[in-house]
Design an enzyme around this catalytic site. Structure first.
Site, short mmCIF file in Angstrom:
data_model
loop_
_atom_site.label_atom_id
_atom_site.label_comp_id
_atom_site.label_asym_id
_atom_site.label_seq_id
_atom_site.Cartn_x
_atom_site.Cartn_y
_atom_site.Cartn_z
N THR A 141 0.87 -1.16 0.00
CA THR A 141 0.00 0.00 0.00
C THR A 141 0.91 1.22 0.00
O THR A 141 2.12 1.08 0.10
CB THR A 141 -0.87 -0.08 1.28
OG1 THR A 141 -1.65 -1.24 1.15
CG2 THR A 141 -1.75 1.12 1.48
N GLY A 201 -0.57 -3.63 5.41
CA GLY A 201 -1.65 -4.59 5.64
C GLY A 201 -2.12 -4.51 7.08
O GLY A 201 -2.36 -3.42 7.62
#
Ligand code: DON
Length: 570
Positions: free
Chosen positions: A379, A472
């Protein structure tokens, strides 16, 4: 580029100064280490180009929301690992006048999705179906999110904001060493999914320049036609056609129906701090709230940073908070979430009553899930502060590295594999080892539960910190520790970002430590109390990009040297 203005702060993980957990305060007798200092405005992100484009837009008269559009799209160009048009994210804002809010541009399950879509005829999860290939993708939200936020609060025209990004895609960006390694490691799977001739099947080495003309053209159409180009225009048709040919189920109706959602942020106090973070469908705000409120009564400073006592108290709070997360949280448009009860002081102090300083609490008798931390930092988070005092914390993702690995060659971007964030089957862990429940089951149009935790912190009523990270399931605990590092242990922004981190998520019942960060005394103390310790399973935990407002009003960037993050400012 003016080198005095733009300072590169990326470094190798080996140069992290506070490398080892120990029983003493790590900052004793050390000169404080500062990140980039800026007078007025700053962007900290995963790529220098993306930070600098955000700054360029603000220098042209744009504000933080204009810079968000530019930075987000520049990450899609230069950081295809996680930067995206084919994914989604969350942004939390605080305007200069103190008004707060957030926007949810998380992906949604397609209309044809259903609860058991990743199960075989025996009701078992089919490995890989929710993580790789066209069926793994949710309906992307990023373009809707950045346009909605910019239209409400921005000052410039989208076409002017996007022009430098289009130029960047056309003229190219230079592949970094870390990036070359990542591209190398996915080349085979990208070929397998998309065929021999796909763009990222090429051999890219460090120092090469990648020019993504297809993406430049997509961005040009979006700049001319606005957000509907992506959801209802030629881009939508190409996306759907491509995905359906690959066995996907996203339709033109799904894209046309997609809307970003404004959400009330989660707000709670921690001592004299007021923390403003993301509400469901992210679990970030509620879970970080539970963790910080459960540890609030303890004398963390007296225990010492990363001491055995500190690790233990935080671990017990993390364990309890993740157990609640996995059971109660999901998309608020579909399930009822008892947010105020979960953040209630009495509930949380009751929850910590079973804490025994002499030994670990057991998470449960359930067998540990298998955690695939190999794909762990995909991410991306960026933090923005503008001259007027508007602050934005934005976390955006494709989920896994390069998402589903489906690359839309005609459009120049990867599609997400966010469907894996749903609970495919109750009790079966997802790729982060998170065990889900009914609240996070798949349904058409529903958003999958997230751990992304873009967060703003006020101190004495004024904005103090903008913070967030990839990672995560470890995102929430990494953000919590960054705040505690700065507040309880008086670290500078850069030090708070660099300090070693640990993580516990209820199941599997283990404390994860970053590689090479443990000393034997700490291991002995924790092991004697029955804690299971896992060092190096994930080499790093998070890659934080943060900004702190200093007492004199200047801004300090915290760009995590665990990855190639960079701050830019003026
Ligand atoms: O929304 C989530 O929680 C995940 N999709 C985030 C994925 C992520 O952070 C991957 N990188 N570590």
């Amino acid at each position: 580029m003016n080198k005095q203005v733009y300072t590169r702060v990326a470094a190798l993980v080996l140069s992290i100064p506070f490398l080892v957990f120990s029983c003493q305060s790590p900052s004793e007798e050390k000169e404080p280490k500062r990140g980039l200092i800026a007078e007025k405005a700053m962007v900290v992100s995963a790529r220098g180009e993306a930070s600098r484009i955000g700054i360029e837009i603000m220098k042209k008269g744009g504000n933080a929301f204009d810079a968000m559009m530019a930075t987000e799209m520049a990450l899609a160009v230069t950081f295809p690992f996680a930067g995206n048009l084919g994914g989604g994210g969350f942004a939390v804002y605080r305007l200069a006048n103190g008004e707060i809010g957030s926007i949810d541009y998380r992906e949604k399950a397609p209309g044809a999705a259903h609860r058991d879509m990743y199960l075989d005829e025996n009701g078992d999860v089919i490995p890989g179906l929710s993580t790789k290939g066209a069926l793994a993708s949710g309906v992307p939200g990023t373009i809707a999110g950045i346009f909605e936020a910019q239209a409400k609060f921005g000052k410039l025209e989208p076409k002017d904001i996007l022009q430098p990004v289009i130029d960047l895609a056309r003229n190219g960006f230079v592949v970094s060493t870390q990036q070359a390694g990542r591209l190398q490691s996915i080349r085979e799977v990208v070929r397998e999914v998309n065929g021999e001739n796909t763009f990222y099947a090429k051999e890219w080495n460090a120092g090469d320049t990648i020019k993504n003309i297809a993406l430049a053209e997509t961005l040009e159409r979006i700049a001319s036609n606005g957000r509907d180009e992506f959801y209802k225009g030629e881009t939508a048709k190409i996306l759907v056609d491509h995905m359906q040919k690959m066995g996907g189920i996203i339709t033109e109706e799904d894209l046309a129906a997609y809307e970003a959602a404004w959400r009330e942020p989660i707000v709670f106090d921690y001592k004299e701090l007021r923390v403003i973070s993301m509400a469901p469908p992210s679990s970030g705000g509620v879970t970080i709230g539970q963790i910080l409120k459960m540890v609030e009564p303890f004398d963390l400073k007296g225990m010492g940073h990363n001491s055995a006592d500190y690790v233990q108290v935080l671990t017990e709070a993390m364990r309890r908070a993740y157990a609640d997360r996995n059971y109660y949280l999901g998309d608020p448009d579909f399930v009822e979430i008892p947010i105020s009860e979960l953040l209630d002081d009495a509930y949380l102090s009751n929850r910590m009553e079973s804490f025994d300083p002499e030994k670990a609490t057991l998470s449960s008798d359930i067998a540990e899930g298998s955690v695939l931390f190999a794909e762990s930092m995909e991410t991306t988070h960026y933090s923005i502060m503008d001259e007027e005092g508007n602050a934005l914390a934005v976390t955006t993702t494709l989920n896994g590295a390069y998402g589903s690995k489906v690359y839309l060659d005609e459009l120049g971007f990867f599609m997400n594999n966010e469907m894996d964030d749903f609970s495919s089957k109750a009790g079966v862990p997802n790729m982060f080892g998170l065990i889900g429940a009914e609240a996070n089951s798949i349904a058409p149009g529903k958003r999958m539960l997230s751990s992304m935790t873009p967060t703003l912190v006020e101190r004495d009523g004024k904005l103090w910190m903008i913070v967030g990270t990839p990672g995560g399931s470890t995102i929430i605990t990494a953000v919590a520790q960054t705040i505690l590092n700065a507040y309880e242990f008086d670290m500078t922004m850069q030090e708070a970002v660099e300090a070693p981190r640990f993580h516990h998520q209820w199941l599997p019942d283990q404390i994860l430590f970053e590689e090479n960060t443990l000393d034997s005394t700490l291991v002995q103390i924790l092991s004697a109390k029955n804690y299971l310790i896992n060092e190096g399973r994930t080499p790093i935990i998070g890659s934080v990009d943060a900004i702190m407002v200093l007492p004199d009003g200047k801004l300090e960037g915290g760009a995590d040297p665990r990855r190639e993050n960079e701050a830019a400012g003026y």
